[in-house]
Design a protein around this motif. Sequence first.
Motif, short mmCIF file in Angstrom:
data_model
loop_
_atom_site.label_atom_id
_atom_site.label_comp_id
_atom_site.label_asym_id
_atom_site.label_seq_id
_atom_site.Cartn_x
_atom_site.Cartn_y
_atom_site.Cartn_z
N VAL A 40 -3.22 -4.05 29.97
CA VAL A 40 -4.39 -3.54 28.34
C VAL A 40 -5.60 -3.70 29.40
O VAL A 40 -6.47 -3.22 29.56
CB VAL A 40 -4.37 -4.01 26.83
N GLY A 41 -5.60 -4.96 29.93
CA GLY A 41 -7.12 -5.42 30.96
C GLY A 41 -7.07 -4.12 32.05
O GLY A 41 -8.20 -3.84 32.47
N LEU A 42 -5.92 -4.51 32.75
CA LEU A 42 -5.68 -4.04 33.98
C LEU A 42 -5.73 -2.33 33.70
O LEU A 42 -6.34 -1.64 34.37
CB LEU A 42 -4.49 -3.79 34.27
N TYR A 43 -5.32 -1.36 32.89
CA TYR A 43 -5.33 0.09 32.61
C TYR A 43 -7.35 0.44 32.50
O TYR A 43 -7.61 1.14 32.15
CB TYR A 43 -4.60 0.39 31.34
N GLY A 44 -7.65 -0.77 31.39
CA GLY A 44 -8.68 -0.33 31.07
C GLY A 44 -9.35 -0.35 32.70
O GLY A 44 -10.78 -0.02 31.89
N SER A 45 -9.45 -1.53 33.26
CA SER A 45 -10.08 -1.03 34.53
C SER A 45 -10.33 -0.34 35.28
O SER A 45 -11.38 0.06 35.55
CB SER A 45 -9.88 -3.13 35.18
N HIS A 47 -8.94 2.71 34.59
CA HIS A 47 -9.63 3.82 33.98
C HIS A 47 -10.84 4.44 34.54
O HIS A 47 -11.51 5.31 34.09
CB HIS A 47 -9.18 3.54 32.32
N GLY A 48 -11.30 2.93 34.04
CA GLY A 48 -13.48 3.77 33.93
C GLY A 48 -13.87 3.93 35.35
O GLY A 48 -14.90 3.83 35.87
N ILE A 49 -12.84 3.23 36.45
CA ILE A 49 -13.46 3.99 38.23
C ILE A 49 -14.04 4.99 38.11
O ILE A 49 -13.23 6.55 38.04
CB ILE A 49 -12.19 3.79 39.04
N ASP A 50 -14.92 5.63 38.89
CA ASP A 50 -14.94 7.24 39.81
C ASP A 50 -15.14 6.89 40.46
O ASP A 50 -15.47 6.47 41.75
CB ASP A 50 -17.54 6.31 39.86
N LEU A 51 -14.13 8.14 40.70
CA LEU A 51 -12.73 7.98 42.06
C LEU A 51 -13.93 8.19 42.74
O LEU A 51 -13.77 8.38 44.50
CB LEU A 51 -11.85 9.29 41.55
N GLY A 52 -14.75 9.66 43.30
CA GLY A 52 -16.41 9.60 43.58
C GLY A 52 -16.49 9.20 45.05
O GLY A 52 -16.44 8.68 45.71
N HIS A 53 -17.17 7.39 44.05
CA HIS A 53 -17.56 6.56 44.80
C HIS A 53 -16.54 5.92 44.98
O HIS A 53 -16.54 5.19 46.38
CB HIS A 53 -18.54 5.46 43.68
N LEU A 54 -15.14 5.96 44.72
CA LEU A 54 -14.27 5.09 45.27
C LEU A 54 -13.95 5.55 46.67
O LEU A 54 -13.87 4.59 48.00
CB LEU A 54 -12.69 4.50 44.48
N ALA A 175 4.00 6.80 40.08
CA ALA A 175 3.79 8.92 40.49
C ALA A 175 4.37 9.42 39.86
O ALA A 175 3.90 10.18 39.66
CB ALA A 175 4.81 8.58 42.34
N VAL A 176 5.78 9.11 39.34
CA VAL A 176 6.41 9.83 38.82
C VAL A 176 5.17 10.13 37.19
O VAL A 176 5.11 11.70 36.98
CB VAL A 176 7.29 9.23 37.86
N ALA A 177 4.38 9.64 36.77
CA ALA A 177 3.82 9.38 35.57
C ALA A 177 2.36 10.95 36.08
O ALA A 177 2.06 11.64 35.01
CB ALA A 177 3.44 8.54 35.15
N ILE A 178 1.96 10.17 36.67
CA ILE A 178 1.15 10.95 37.80
C ILE A 178 1.68 12.36 37.33
O ILE A 178 0.49 13.41 37.29
CB ILE A 178 0.14 10.51 38.75
N VAL A 179 2.30 12.63 38.14
CA VAL A 179 2.99 13.47 38.36
C VAL A 179 3.44 14.75 37.11
O VAL A 179 2.84 16.34 36.98
CB VAL A 179 4.50 14.12 38.96
N LEU A 180 4.06 14.10 36.26
CA LEU A 180 4.37 14.82 35.11
C LEU A 180 2.96 15.15 33.94
O LEU A 180 3.21 16.17 33.48
CB LEU A 180 4.89 13.77 33.80
N TYR A 181 1.69 14.29 34.35
CA TYR A 181 0.58 13.63 33.66
C TYR A 181 -0.02 15.19 34.09
O TYR A 181 -0.56 16.51 33.82
CB TYR A 181 -0.08 13.13 34.42
N LEU A 218 -2.53 1.43 38.51
CA LEU A 218 -2.51 2.72 39.12
C LEU A 218 -2.44 4.19 38.62
O LEU A 218 -3.65 5.02 38.82
CB LEU A 218 -1.43 2.78 39.89
N VAL A 219 -2.26 3.67 37.69
CA VAL A 219 -1.94 5.28 35.97
C VAL A 219 -3.56 5.58 35.53
O VAL A 219 -3.52 6.43 35.35
CB VAL A 219 -1.20 5.41 35.30
N GLY A 220 -4.13 4.09 35.60
CA GLY A 220 -5.22 4.41 35.36
C GLY A 220 -6.47 5.01 35.89
O GLY A 220 -7.08 5.69 35.14
N LEU A 221 -5.85 5.15 37.17
CA LEU A 221 -6.62 6.20 38.26
C LEU A 221 -6.60 7.60 37.89
O LEU A 221 -7.10 8.69 37.71
CB LEU A 221 -6.29 5.85 39.35
#
Length: 355
Positions: A40-45, A47-54, A175-181, A218-221
Amino acid sequence: MVLMVAMVLLGVLGGLAFPQATGILSGPFYAMSVTALLAVGLYGSTHGIDLGHLRSDARTVVLAVTVGVLLKAVLITAVLLAVFQNPAYLVLGIAVAQIDPLSVAALGESSRLSRRGQALLLAWASFDDPVTTLLTIYVAAFAMRFQDGAATVHQALGDPAMFTIDLVGNLAVAAVAIVLYRLTGRFAPRRQFPVGCAILAVVFAVGVWQTWVLAVALVGLKVRPRLPGRPAAVQGVLDKAVNVAFLLAAVLLGVVLSAGVSPVPGIVLGVTAFLAHALVSLPLTRSHTRADRVLLALAQQNGITAITLALLLEPFFSGTVAVVAPAILVINLLYLLSNAVFAARTRRRAGVAVR
């Protein structure tokens, strides 16, 4: 930090009042429950990342969460082994080597870092958590070879020989989760949200079951379900879930800590971890302004990940919590003190410049 200390003290009081509560360490669902809190803590962290800044500091982030984390762990471990000569301390350096992303996110606009510095620190903090978790699990299995019960920890935490398989498994699930999403983008909005939540639930289930928390991070991204008409609703629920996970982990830490504390090793671990981060951070942030470099060097904080890793290791390395808990307190106090000193010096220099 005040809330964390209060919850830990509550757990300590509970453990002292009900000594049998420490028996949870040997319970059948202990490791899985702690892993769930960590996930839960890892996904929460992430999930809030701005991919543009990353993307603007992607190279620095990659170096920080790979070479940086490893160097910090090596430095901390070397000091602990030299001082205490205990093979169990192989794992402690890694357990506190990460920066707490929740603390970083909580700073928000109050941070003196530039926008670029804030984005780098949040990305760094978010990604070094899962990397640290993986390293801790496999170094723990290696360290147990110097102690009794190696077979038990191999079964519970994983064999180091399985590192590559587990890494591939983490990446494959993500990877599978991101593709399905992404495919859910073809659905109507009212269907996209529940399907996205279902995908996320499966990833969490697999991640907790196999301790594949890197997949969860990773899926949090990319896997970020949004409720139609209420775009901020999911973030609100996630924030509450992370806070609850943090409070539960802190109370559980206190329950285990009621059996005893090791202040001297904890202080040595805390001071060493804080200094190790500063040493590793400076060469990694050469392209940033002087102020950002100093603030990034003083950014070491610990929170839910260090707590949950200590809880995860406690059944196999008795006394881990007794050392890590005071170390977390020392690290966070050093963070507050050093940043306050730097802020005061900055204000004095600004006042002199104005005159």
